[in-house]
Write an enzyme that holds these catalytic residues in place. Structure first.
Site, PDB file in Angstrom:
ATOM      1  N   SER A  68       0.903  -1.321  -0.032  1.00 25.63           N
ATOM      2  CA  SER A  68       0.064   0.056   0.020  1.00 25.63           C
ATOM      3  C   SER A  68       1.037   1.423  -0.091  1.00 25.63           C
ATOM      4  O   SER A  68       0.640   2.210  -0.742  1.00 25.63           O
ATOM      5  CB  SER A  68      -1.218  -0.052   1.295  1.00 25.63           C
ATOM      6  OG  SER A  68      -0.346  -0.228   2.515  1.00 25.63           O
ATOM      7  N   HIS A  72      -1.814  -8.841   1.930  1.00 29.90           N
ATOM      8  CA  HIS A  72      -1.503  -7.458   2.763  1.00 29.90           C
ATOM      9  C   HIS A  72      -2.525  -7.212   3.693  1.00 29.90           C
ATOM     10  O   HIS A  72      -2.535  -7.765   4.698  1.00 29.90           O
ATOM     11  CB  HIS A  72      -1.484  -6.197   1.581  1.00 29.90           C
ATOM     12  CG  HIS A  72      -0.856  -5.343   2.081  1.00 29.90           C
ATOM     13  ND1 HIS A  72      -0.289  -5.093   3.402  1.00 29.90           N
ATOM     14  CD2 HIS A  72      -0.770  -3.812   1.509  1.00 29.90           C
ATOM     15  CE1 HIS A  72       0.204  -3.857   3.540  1.00 29.90           C
ATOM     16  NE2 HIS A  72      -0.163  -3.014   2.561  1.00 29.90           N
ATOM     17  N   HIS A 119       6.776 -13.148   8.879  1.00 29.06           N
ATOM     18  CA  HIS A 119       6.873 -11.875   8.456  1.00 29.06           C
ATOM     19  C   HIS A 119       7.596 -11.772   7.277  1.00 29.06           C
ATOM     20  O   HIS A 119       8.855 -12.417   7.383  1.00 29.06           O
ATOM     21  CB  HIS A 119       6.930 -10.590   9.204  1.00 29.06           C
ATOM     22  CG  HIS A 119       6.524  -9.217   8.927  1.00 29.06           C
ATOM     23  ND1 HIS A 119       7.367  -8.519   8.374  1.00 29.06           N
ATOM     24  CD2 HIS A 119       5.416  -8.464   9.168  1.00 29.06           C
ATOM     25  CE1 HIS A 119       6.928  -7.306   7.943  1.00 29.06           C
ATOM     26  NE2 HIS A 119       5.838  -7.355   8.463  1.00 29.06           N
ATOM     27  N   ARG A 161       3.641  -4.631  16.765  1.00 28.24           N
ATOM     28  CA  ARG A 161       2.206  -4.421  16.919  1.00 28.24           C
ATOM     29  C   ARG A 161       1.421  -5.265  17.477  1.00 28.24           C
ATOM     30  O   ARG A 161       0.313  -5.265  18.125  1.00 28.24           O
ATOM     31  CB  ARG A 161       1.781  -4.236  15.421  1.00 28.24           C
ATOM     32  CG  ARG A 161       2.650  -2.806  14.931  1.00 28.24           C
ATOM     33  CD  ARG A 161       2.250  -2.686  13.182  1.00 28.24           C
ATOM     34  NE  ARG A 161       2.790  -4.043  12.666  1.00 28.24           N
ATOM     35  CZ  ARG A 161       2.601  -4.350  11.433  1.00 28.24           C
ATOM     36  NH1 ARG A 161       1.785  -3.389  10.642  1.00 28.24           N
ATOM     37  NH2 ARG A 161       2.828  -5.256  10.737  1.00 28.24           N
ATOM     38  N   ASP A 187      -1.470  -9.354  12.401  1.00 30.24           N
ATOM     39  CA  ASP A 187      -2.865  -9.904  11.836  1.00 30.24           C
ATOM     40  C   ASP A 187      -3.180 -10.852  12.992  1.00 30.24           C
ATOM     41  O   ASP A 187      -4.288 -11.153  12.999  1.00 30.24           O
ATOM     42  CB  ASP A 187      -2.606 -10.316  10.443  1.00 30.24           C
ATOM     43  CG  ASP A 187      -2.346  -9.255   9.540  1.00 30.24           C
ATOM     44  OD1 ASP A 187      -2.767  -8.399   9.777  1.00 30.24           O
ATOM     45  OD2 ASP A 187      -1.492  -9.117   8.646  1.00 30.24           O
ATOM     46  N   ARG A 226      -3.714   3.431   7.378  1.00 25.44           N
ATOM     47  CA  ARG A 226      -2.450   3.606   6.445  1.00 25.44           C
ATOM     48  C   ARG A 226      -2.556   4.680   5.884  1.00 25.44           C
ATOM     49  O   ARG A 226      -1.497   5.256   5.419  1.00 25.44           O
ATOM     50  CB  ARG A 226      -2.681   2.457   5.532  1.00 25.44           C
ATOM     51  CG  ARG A 226      -1.607   2.325   4.663  1.00 25.44           C
ATOM     52  CD  ARG A 226      -0.095   2.195   5.248  1.00 25.44           C
ATOM     53  NE  ARG A 226      -0.066   1.407   6.333  1.00 25.44           N
ATOM     54  CZ  ARG A 226       0.612   0.253   6.480  1.00 25.44           C
ATOM     55  NH1 ARG A 226       0.844  -0.503   5.354  1.00 25.44           N
ATOM     56  NH2 ARG A 226       0.804  -0.704   7.502  1.00 25.44           N
ATOM     57  N   ARG A 278      10.736   5.128 -11.849  1.00 23.09           N
ATOM     58  CA  ARG A 278      10.756   4.400 -12.868  1.00 23.09           C
ATOM     59  C   ARG A 278      11.998   3.389 -13.067  1.00 23.09           C
ATOM     60  O   ARG A 278      13.059   3.692 -13.580  1.00 23.09           O
ATOM     61  CB  ARG A 278      10.859   5.387 -14.310  1.00 23.09           C
ATOM     62  CG  ARG A 278      11.099   4.824 -15.569  1.00 23.09           C
ATOM     63  CD  ARG A 278       9.920   3.963 -16.012  1.00 23.09           C
ATOM     64  NE  ARG A 278       9.726   3.636 -17.349  1.00 23.09           N
ATOM     65  CZ  ARG A 278      10.463   2.404 -17.622  1.00 23.09           C
ATOM     66  NH1 ARG A 278      10.898   1.568 -16.928  1.00 23.09           N
ATOM     67  NH2 ARG A 278      10.250   2.006 -19.037  1.00 23.09           N
TER      68      ARG A 278
END
Length: 476
Positions: free
Chosen positions: A275, A305, A350, A359, A405, A431, A451
């Protein structure tokens, strides 16, 4: 300020002498009592522009890291090729927001009166400035967001006409996209505003969008799960999380505290996650913040995700259905073995971390304090005891420890939010704090269009062969 995080300093220590950075770091952490965030940024940005320009000029040719074929085929995993100021993820320490651990943020960031968890408004100030805000500065952010929270009627009409079968994240992303009709940055760009002013309009769009996200999310929630009942009006006396909880239809003070914690810890996870990187990439094309965040939300919606917390809860629910609410350690081990025959154990391991996700730890502490006897939490605790040891013995993953999670869904369920499809929307609201604070700095520092160079497999094989021939020639 942005660059001197501990991890980045470690990164360049091997190629840049420490004394080269001393002059660049001076006055980076000076604070101010001004409550207007834009004015604080207006003071900070010229100093940071000068500091970064000096650093780039002096060290532009310093090589950092090495790219291998495995990295290229492995999703660019571990390649150092992106500057992201607001947070850094360390494999052993976990996430740091502007150099501060989650524990430090919990201790230092302002809290609501009578609350124990940090206010997301304070975290956003920290991400945007690298300064721990005062209570007055946080109150100013709260007031700003409350004043900007209304959304246009055409967006409300669109949300109300979406089919009930449309996933909440699809609705969320679509609404954010349509909000770009009011983008101040897009309008300023079409009016040929100077590049030096880009950040100011990105700032305005960012503040507007963050303010509106809880309103959008709440309309989606009410339409799908509460028979389309009205969300009510913003209460100017309440903070961002409290208003969000109220609009969702929750008046439990512990749930409000959980939401403050949740929105803080999910806000940022350095620039390489899907994200954050998506918003950074899309924003580099000078797409406005609305389009950039909408793109980020589409990435967040993926099962690898933001959807992962839902997958964890489904897995635990199936565990309970099969072996009951009070399984033995041996029963859990057997269930894990059965899972590993066809997939991974969701919530463990992870891509970067090599220890228990901080977390996860702060959510566990919250549960121990507020819901120690919850049956699902007891199972999560049992998994914490059993699964890492089992995975370590089997050698299935580099990091057998739980991630964020593994815990968040169980907490939300405890307070009555059982609609798992909506969890990723909460993640998305949070987020946005990280990706938008970074976007302000991306435009302030004049980051160019992203790029990278891609190669075909044939081309990569030829390059490796040529490299091998050169090495043989040198050896001879």
């Amino acid at each position: 300020m942005p660059l001197p995080t501990r991890s980045f300093t470690r990164l360049i220590n091997s190629t840049v002498r420490p004394n080269h950075l001393v002059g660049l770091q001076s006055k980076c952490y000076s604070s101010t009592q001004a409550t207007d965030l834009k004015e604080v940024l207006r003071d900070l940005i010229p100093k940071e522009q000068k500091r970064v320009a000096a650093f780039k000029s002096q060290h532009k040719d310093v090589p950092i890291g090495q790219v291998t074929v495995d990295m290229i085929y492995g999703g660019m995993r571990g390649i150092k090729g992106l500057v992201y100021e607001t947070s850094v993820l360390d494999a052993n320490e976990g996430i740091r927001f502007r150099g501060k651990t989650i524990t430090e943020c919990q201790a230092e960031l302002p809290k609501a009166k009578g609350g124990d968890e940090p206010l997301p408004e304070g975290l956003f100030w920290l991400l945007a400035t690298s300064q721990v805000p005062t209570q007055q500065q946080v109150d100013w952010v709260t007031k700003e967001w409350n004043n900007r929270a209304d959304i246009p009627q055409h967006v409300v009409t669109m949300l109300n006409n979406f089919p009930a079968q449309l996933h909440p994240m699809s609705q969320f992303s679509a609404a954010i996209t349509v909000l770009n009709l009011g983008s101040k940055f897009a309008r300023a760009y079409s009016d040929n505003v100077p590049k030096s002013k880009y950040w100011e309009y990105v700032y305005e769009d960012s503040m507007d969008l963050i303010a509106k996200l809880p309103t959008i999310a709440s309309i989606i929630y009410r339409n799908l799960y509460r028979d389309g009942s009205a969300i009510g009006a913003i209460d100017s006396k309440k903070d961002w999380s409290w208003n969000f909880a109220t609009m969702l239809g929750y008046d439990n003070k512990q749930f409000v505290e959980l939401l403050r914690l949740y929105l803080t810890i999910h806000s940022d996870h350095e620039g390489g996650n899907v994200s954050a990187h998506t918003s950074h990439l899309v924003g580099s094309a000078l797409s406005d913040p609305y389009l950039s965040v909408a793109a980020a939300m589409n990435g967040l919606a993926g099962p690898l995700h933001g959807l992962a917390n839902q997958e964890v809860l489904i897995w635990i629910t199936k565990l309970v259905e099969k072996i009951g609410e009070t399984p033995s350690d041996e029963q859990i081990k057997q269930y894990v073995h059965e899972t590993l025959k066809t997939s991974v154990v969701p919530g463990f391991g992870h891509a970067v971390l090599r220890k228990t996700d901080p977390r996860y730890t702060c959510q566990r502490d919250f549960a121990l304090k507020h819901l120690p006897n919850d049956n699902m939490f007891k199972i999560v605790s049992q998994l914490y005891k059993v699964v890492p040891q089992l995975l370590g013995e089997l050698g299935k993953v580099k990091n057998p420890w739980p991630n964020v999670d593994a815990h968040s869904g169980v907490l939300l369920q405890h307070y009555g939010m059982k609609e798992m499809n909506f969890y990723t929307v909460l993640f998305g609201v949070s987020r946005a704090l990280g990706v938008l604070s970074q976007m302000i700095w991306s435009r302030a520092l004049g980051f160019p269009l992203e790029r990278p160079k891609s190669m075909s497999t044939d081309g990569l094989m030829a390059l490796v062969a040529a490299t091998g021939d050169k090495q043989k020639s040198k050896a001879a």
